[in-house]
Design a protein around this motif. Structure first.
Motif, PDB file in Angstrom:
ATOM      1  N   GLY A 197       8.984   4.013   3.823  1.00 16.83           N
ATOM      2  CA  GLY A 197       9.421   5.204   4.526  1.00 16.83           C
ATOM      3  C   GLY A 197      10.227   6.137   3.648  1.00 16.83           C
ATOM      4  O   GLY A 197      10.510   5.843   2.474  1.00 16.83           O
ATOM      5  N   ILE A 198      10.645   7.249   4.201  1.00 19.26           N
ATOM      6  CA  ILE A 198      11.300   8.309   3.441  1.00 19.26           C
ATOM      7  C   ILE A 198      12.570   7.806   2.765  1.00 19.26           C
ATOM      8  O   ILE A 198      13.416   7.162   3.378  1.00 19.26           O
ATOM      9  N   GLY A 199      12.664   8.084   1.466  1.00 17.63           N
ATOM     10  CA  GLY A 199      13.830   7.703   0.694  1.00 17.63           C
ATOM     11  C   GLY A 199      13.856   6.253   0.255  1.00 17.63           C
ATOM     12  O   GLY A 199      14.702   5.869  -0.550  1.00 17.63           O
ATOM     13  N   GLY A 200      12.939   5.437   0.775  1.00 20.30           N
ATOM     14  CA  GLY A 200      12.993   4.000   0.515  1.00 20.30           C
ATOM     15  C   GLY A 200      12.455   3.620  -0.850  1.00 20.30           C
ATOM     16  O   GLY A 200      11.779   4.406  -1.525  1.00 20.30           O
ATOM     17  N   HIS A 201      12.756   2.395  -1.253  1.00 17.36           N
ATOM     18  CA  HIS A 201      12.280   1.883  -2.537  1.00 17.36           C
ATOM     19  C   HIS A 201      11.654   0.507  -2.330  1.00 17.36           C
ATOM     20  O   HIS A 201      11.757  -0.102  -1.258  1.00 17.36           O
ATOM     21  N   LEU A 202      11.004   0.003  -3.365  1.00 16.43           N
ATOM     22  CA  LEU A 202      10.171  -1.189  -3.207  1.00 16.43           C
ATOM     23  C   LEU A 202      10.958  -2.451  -2.858  1.00 16.43           C
ATOM     24  O   LEU A 202      10.417  -3.361  -2.222  1.00 16.43           O
ATOM     25  N   ASP A 203      12.239  -2.542  -3.245  1.00 17.94           N
ATOM     26  CA  ASP A 203      13.008  -3.740  -2.914  1.00 17.94           C
ATOM     27  C   ASP A 203      13.228  -3.898  -1.414  1.00 17.94           C
ATOM     28  O   ASP A 203      13.504  -5.006  -0.942  1.00 17.94           O
ATOM     29  N   MET A 204      13.095  -2.811  -0.680  1.00 15.69           N
ATOM     30  CA  MET A 204      13.272  -2.881   0.775  1.00 15.69           C
ATOM     31  C   MET A 204      12.129  -3.634   1.453  1.00 15.69           C
ATOM     32  O   MET A 204      12.232  -4.003   2.617  1.00 15.69           O
ATOM     33  N   TRP A 205      11.029  -3.866   0.711  1.00 16.55           N
ATOM     34  CA  TRP A 205       9.912  -4.634   1.252  1.00 16.55           C
ATOM     35  C   TRP A 205      10.137  -6.141   1.176  1.00 16.55           C
ATOM     36  O   TRP A 205       9.348  -6.910   1.722  1.00 16.55           O
ATOM     37  N   THR A 206      11.183  -6.584   0.510  1.00 16.64           N
ATOM     38  CA  THR A 206      11.357  -8.012   0.230  1.00 16.64           C
ATOM     39  C   THR A 206      11.224  -8.908   1.463  1.00 16.64           C
ATOM     40  O   THR A 206      10.513  -9.926   1.423  1.00 16.64           O
ATOM     41  N   PRO A 207      11.890  -8.605   2.599  1.00 18.53           N
ATOM     42  CA  PRO A 207      11.748  -9.509   3.759  1.00 18.53           C
ATOM     43  C   PRO A 207      10.305  -9.683   4.218  1.00 18.53           C
ATOM     44  O   PRO A 207       9.888 -10.797   4.569  1.00 18.53           O
ATOM     45  N   LEU A 208       9.527  -8.589   4.226  1.00 17.21           N
ATOM     46  CA  LEU A 208       8.125  -8.696   4.641  1.00 17.21           C
ATOM     47  C   LEU A 208       7.283  -9.338   3.553  1.00 17.21           C
ATOM     48  O   LEU A 208       6.432 -10.183   3.839  1.00 17.21           O
ATOM     49  N   ALA A 209       7.497  -8.958   2.299  1.00 19.57           N
ATOM     50  CA  ALA A 209       6.700  -9.502   1.201  1.00 19.57           C
ATOM     51  C   ALA A 209       6.800 -11.015   1.141  1.00 19.57           C
ATOM     52  O   ALA A 209       5.818 -11.705   0.831  1.00 19.57           O
ATOM     53  N   ASP A 210       7.970 -11.546   1.450  1.00 17.75           N
ATOM     54  CA  ASP A 210       8.154 -13.002   1.434  1.00 17.75           C
ATOM     55  C   ASP A 210       7.308 -13.706   2.488  1.00 17.75           C
ATOM     56  O   ASP A 210       7.068 -14.918   2.397  1.00 17.75           O
ATOM     57  N   GLN A 211       6.863 -12.945   3.504  1.00 23.23           N
ATOM     58  CA  GLN A 211       6.057 -13.525   4.588  1.00 23.23           C
ATOM     59  C   GLN A 211       4.555 -13.342   4.375  1.00 23.23           C
ATOM     60  O   GLN A 211       3.764 -13.728   5.231  1.00 23.23           O
ATOM     61  N   LEU A 212       4.166 -12.759   3.245  1.00 26.64           N
ATOM     62  CA  LEU A 212       2.749 -12.504   2.972  1.00 26.64           C
ATOM     63  C   LEU A 212       2.347 -13.142   1.640  1.00 26.64           C
ATOM     64  O   LEU A 212       1.925 -12.460   0.698  1.00 26.64           O
ATOM     65  N   PRO A 213       2.436 -14.469   1.540  1.00 32.22           N
ATOM     66  CA  PRO A 213       2.206 -15.134   0.254  1.00 32.22           C
ATOM     67  C   PRO A 213       0.756 -15.126  -0.205  1.00 32.22           C
ATOM     68  O   PRO A 213       0.475 -15.333  -1.387  1.00 32.22           O
ATOM     69  N   GLY A 214      -0.189 -14.893   0.690  1.00 28.05           N
ATOM     70  CA  GLY A 214      -1.593 -14.993   0.313  1.00 28.05           C
ATOM     71  C   GLY A 214      -2.218 -13.689  -0.116  1.00 28.05           C
ATOM     72  O   GLY A 214      -3.448 -13.597  -0.213  1.00 28.05           O
ATOM     73  N   ARG A 215      -1.404 -12.692  -0.392  1.00 31.32           N
ATOM     74  CA  ARG A 215      -1.922 -11.368  -0.739  1.00 31.32           C
ATOM     75  C   ARG A 215      -1.408 -10.921  -2.109  1.00 31.32           C
ATOM     76  O   ARG A 215      -0.336 -11.321  -2.543  1.00 31.32           O
ATOM     77  N   GLN A 216      -2.190 -10.099  -2.762  1.00 27.61           N
ATOM     78  CA  GLN A 216      -1.690  -9.384  -3.936  1.00 27.61           C
ATOM     79  C   GLN A 216      -1.011  -8.132  -3.410  1.00 27.61           C
ATOM     80  O   GLN A 216      -1.664  -7.223  -2.890  1.00 27.61           O
ATOM     81  N   LEU A 217       0.291  -8.078  -3.490  1.00 26.91           N
ATOM     82  CA  LEU A 217       1.069  -6.976  -2.941  1.00 26.91           C
ATOM     83  C   LEU A 217       1.380  -5.961  -4.030  1.00 26.91           C
ATOM     84  O   LEU A 217       1.834  -6.311  -5.117  1.00 26.91           O
ATOM     85  N   VAL A 218       1.141  -4.711  -3.718  1.00 31.34           N
ATOM     86  CA  VAL A 218       1.423  -3.613  -4.635  1.00 31.34           C
ATOM     87  C   VAL A 218       2.480  -2.733  -3.985  1.00 31.34           C
ATOM     88  O   VAL A 218       2.235  -2.116  -2.943  1.00 31.34           O
ATOM     89  N   MET A 219       3.670  -2.693  -4.587  1.00 31.47           N
ATOM     90  CA  MET A 219       4.786  -1.904  -4.063  1.00 31.47           C
ATOM     91  C   MET A 219       5.244  -0.937  -5.141  1.00 31.47           C
ATOM     92  O   MET A 219       5.188  -1.257  -6.329  1.00 31.47           O
ATOM     93  N   PHE A 220       5.704   0.237  -4.736  1.00 23.14           N
ATOM     94  CA  PHE A 220       6.134   1.225  -5.725  1.00 23.14           C
ATOM     95  C   PHE A 220       7.196   2.136  -5.124  1.00 23.14           C
ATOM     96  O   PHE A 220       7.305   2.272  -3.909  1.00 23.14           O
ATOM     97  N   ASP A 221       7.975   2.741  -6.016  1.00 24.01           N
ATOM     98  CA  ASP A 221       8.936   3.768  -5.626  1.00 24.01           C
ATOM     99  C   ASP A 221       8.246   5.120  -5.738  1.00 24.01           C
ATOM    100  O   ASP A 221       7.820   5.510  -6.840  1.00 24.01           O
ATOM    101  N   PHE A 222       8.123   5.822  -4.620  1.00 23.26           N
ATOM    102  CA  PHE A 222       7.506   7.146  -4.649  1.00 23.26           C
ATOM    103  C   PHE A 222       8.335   8.051  -5.566  1.00 23.26           C
ATOM    104  O   PHE A 222       9.555   7.918  -5.649  1.00 23.26           O
ATOM    105  N   PRO A 223       7.692   8.974  -6.302  1.00 22.69           N
ATOM    106  CA  PRO A 223       8.453   9.849  -7.202  1.00 22.69           C
ATOM    107  C   PRO A 223       9.658  10.496  -6.523  1.00 22.69           C
ATOM    108  O   PRO A 223       9.554  11.051  -5.429  1.00 22.69           O
ATOM    109  N   GLY A 224      10.793  10.364  -7.184  1.00 22.11           N
ATOM    110  CA  GLY A 224      12.039  10.890  -6.639  1.00 22.11           C
ATOM    111  C   GLY A 224      12.854   9.872  -5.873  1.00 22.11           C
ATOM    112  O   GLY A 224      13.945  10.180  -5.391  1.00 22.11           O
TER     113      GLY A 224
END
Length: 273
Positions: free
Chosen positions: A36-63
């Motif tokens: 979401g707006i202003g967010g960065h990839l580390d904010m996905w950590t709680p959800l990412a930990d629950q999706l072990p069977g996927r190749q997850l691609v996370m990024f910080d949108f420019p700015g």
């Protein structure tokens, strides 16, 4: 992408005229997470930990986060082009996408502009754009600046009434969320550009181009994006289904990941008709 590249945790990738902070984890079908707006990839950590069977691609949108300031005009379709360039840089041809809040608008723009790059969409806590059922003006006003990313005390003060859901019931979640946010706050220019992009994009004229299987997720205690917006998306996106989660708020993907991850995984794993 090689196994060695997959093993890399977080790195800087050059896209266009700027550098983007990217994290790729796991193996399997690629799933791109757009925050979401202003967010960065580390904010996905709680959800990412629950999706072990996927190749997850996370990024910080420019700015935002660790990415450089935007080098392209502040529109959703320029943002969608940036996402395509990033995926090309990572060697990804077709992906599933989770778009959360502002990221859901970008996911819709990307699917409409680059339909062949998308297999399935999950649109969480998002709507169709400015033509929508609006949030309470007091809640909307808090989103006009990134202050909640800079001040833990301010976030704690507004979290319950702004985000609803578990943030009304579990103060510990607010502390954990604040710790993640203040570590990589967005730049003011980048944040303003994201605001402009959201305010000038509507999926309504382009909905006919989004023919991908789509799961529209909402919470019935979301003060920012009311559930009427999710039902509206369901009506205009021809291949969509909608699920509204009881007592869930705007940050349900990070405050209730153990509830949401199985729903997402079931949708992503289902065979297409």
């Amino acid at each position: 992408m090689t196994e060695t590249e997959i093993a890399i945790s977080t790195r800087q990738v050059r896209v266009g005229l700027g550098h983007v902070r990217v994290r790729v984890t796991g193996q399997g079908e690629p799933l791109v997470l757009i925050m979401g707006i202003g967010g960065h990839l580390d904010m996905w950590t709680p959800l990412a930990d629950q999706l072990p069977g996927r190749q997850l691609v996370m990024f910080d949108f420019p700015g935002t986060g660790g990415s450089t300031a935007p080098w392209f005009p502040p529109t959703m379709f320029h943002g969608a082009l940036f996402v395509r360039l990033l995926l090309s840089r990572l060697g990804l041809q077709q992906v599933d996408i989770v778009g959360y809040s502002w990221g859901g608008l970008l996911a819709q723009a990307f699917a409409a502009q680059h339909p062949g790059k998308v297999r399935k969409l999950i649109l969480a806590c998002t709507g169709p754009g400015p033509i929508c059922v609006p949030a309470d003006p007091r809640v909307a006003a808090r989103l006009l600046t990134p202050r909640r990313y800079y001040s833990s005390a301010y976030l704690a003060k507004i979290a319950a009434q702004t985000y609803g859901g578990e943030f009304r019931r579990q103060p510990g979640l607010v502390r954990a969320e604040a710790a993640r946010r203040v570590d990589h706050p967005p730049g003011w220019i980048g944040y303003m550009w994201q605001l402009i992009a959201a305010g000038t994009f509507s999926v309504i004229p382009f909905a006919h181009r989004i023919k991908h299987p789509t799961l529209v997720l909402g919470g019935d205690d979301d003060p920012i994006v009311r559930t009427a917006n999710q039902y509206f998306l369901h009506r205009i996106l021809s291949q969509s289904e909608v699920q509204v989660i009881e007592k869930a708020g705007h940050l349900m993907l990070v405050d209730s990941p153990s509830t949401l991850a199985p729903i997402m995984e079931t949708f992503l794993s289902a065979e297409e008709a």
